[in-house]
Design an enzyme around this catalytic site. Structure first.
Site, short mmCIF file in Angstrom:
data_model
loop_
_atom_site.label_atom_id
_atom_site.label_comp_id
_atom_site.label_asym_id
_atom_site.label_seq_id
_atom_site.Cartn_x
_atom_site.Cartn_y
_atom_site.Cartn_z
N CYS A 77 0.59 -0.82 0.13
CA CYS A 77 -0.06 0.74 -0.03
C CYS A 77 1.00 1.96 0.11
CB CYS A 77 -1.09 0.27 0.95
SG CYS A 77 -1.46 1.45 1.58
N PRO A 78 0.84 2.65 -0.35
CA PRO A 78 -0.98 2.29 -1.42
C PRO A 78 0.12 1.58 -3.15
CG PRO A 78 0.41 4.36 -1.86
CD PRO A 78 1.82 3.56 -1.23
#
Lengths: 79, 160
Positions: free
Chosen positions: A18-19
């Site tokens: 992430c992200p």
């Protein structure tokens, strides 16, 4: 199974955290036509929650999301 | 008349801590990836995230600040367990091993996705960091009224 769906583009998101999986999907989906489907593989379990959430915010459609050895999902470009 | 809020995120980045900058850029990227407009307003310690790797300061105190709190985004230390730089080294090592995208790359990706970044003019004056010592991609140096105008048009507002 979704034999009738043709995949316009595939994406390898394995190892990304992430992200970045969401960022890569967002960039890649701009490269296919509306109605076409992108297939991606990922390893970060975060995408199980994040891909549907991203699709909801961005207005695209999750066609499938499967968690096996790796996570495989398909997203259709709606807009 | 009520103005309609846009599919937009406005964020104040007050902190210059490594961990909080990770949070700020991750959220900004997530929003931009989902098609939201994103404005980031960097103030006080947060200015570090926009600084070039150059010395800053004109007055004695300004130069002292530049020396003690100098450097660019790579010099950001975690808000806990900093240990005079050891914490930064440890977290960078752990994050690299796990494949986390480093801060400068997150920031560049944010720029590529059209995230707009602004510096707080007042903090820049106080800390003696002129615009030339910040990234060329910084959209402008603005004040509180500018941020509030952005924020009230945004569905999501954050302070980090």
């Amino acid at each position: 199974m979704n034999e009738e769906i043709t995949v316009a583009k595939t994406l390898d998101l394995k190892g990304l955290l992430c992200p970045m999986p969401i960022v890569k999907i967002a960039q890649a989906i701009k490269e296919i036509e509306i109605g076409e489907v992108i297939e991606a593989t990922a390893t970060d379990p975060g995408v199980l929650a994040d891909v549907p959430a991203w699709a909801s915010t961005s207005g695209n459609e999750v066609v499938s999301l499967e968690h096996g050895d790796v996570i495989t999902f398909r997203v259709r470009r709606i807009k | 008349m009520e103005e309609e809020k846009k599919n937009k995120l406005s964020m104040v980045v007050f902190s210059g801590d490594m961990d909080k900058l990770f949070a700020a850029f991750s959220i900004a990227l997530g929003a931009a990836a989902a098609g939201m407009e994103v404005t980031m307003f960097f103030t006080f310690w947060g200015l570090r995230a926009l600084k070039k790797k150059v010395a800053t300061g004109k007055s004695l105190f300004g130069r002292m600040l530049g020396m003690m709190y100098g450097g660019d985004i790579n010099r950001a230390t975690p808000s806990k367990m900093s240990f005079g730089g050891v914490g930064r080294w440890m977290f960078k090592k752990m994050m690299k091993a796990k494949g986390v995208t480093p801060l400068p790359e997150l920031r560049q990706t944010a720029i590529d996705l059209g995230v707009k970044m602004y510096g707080c003019q007042m903090s820049m004056d106080v800390m003696e960091i002129p615009k030339e010592k910040m990234l060329d991609e910084v959209q402008g140096c603005v004040g509180v009224a500018f941020f509030l105008e952005e924020a009230r048009k945004s569905e999501v507002q954050l302070f980090i």
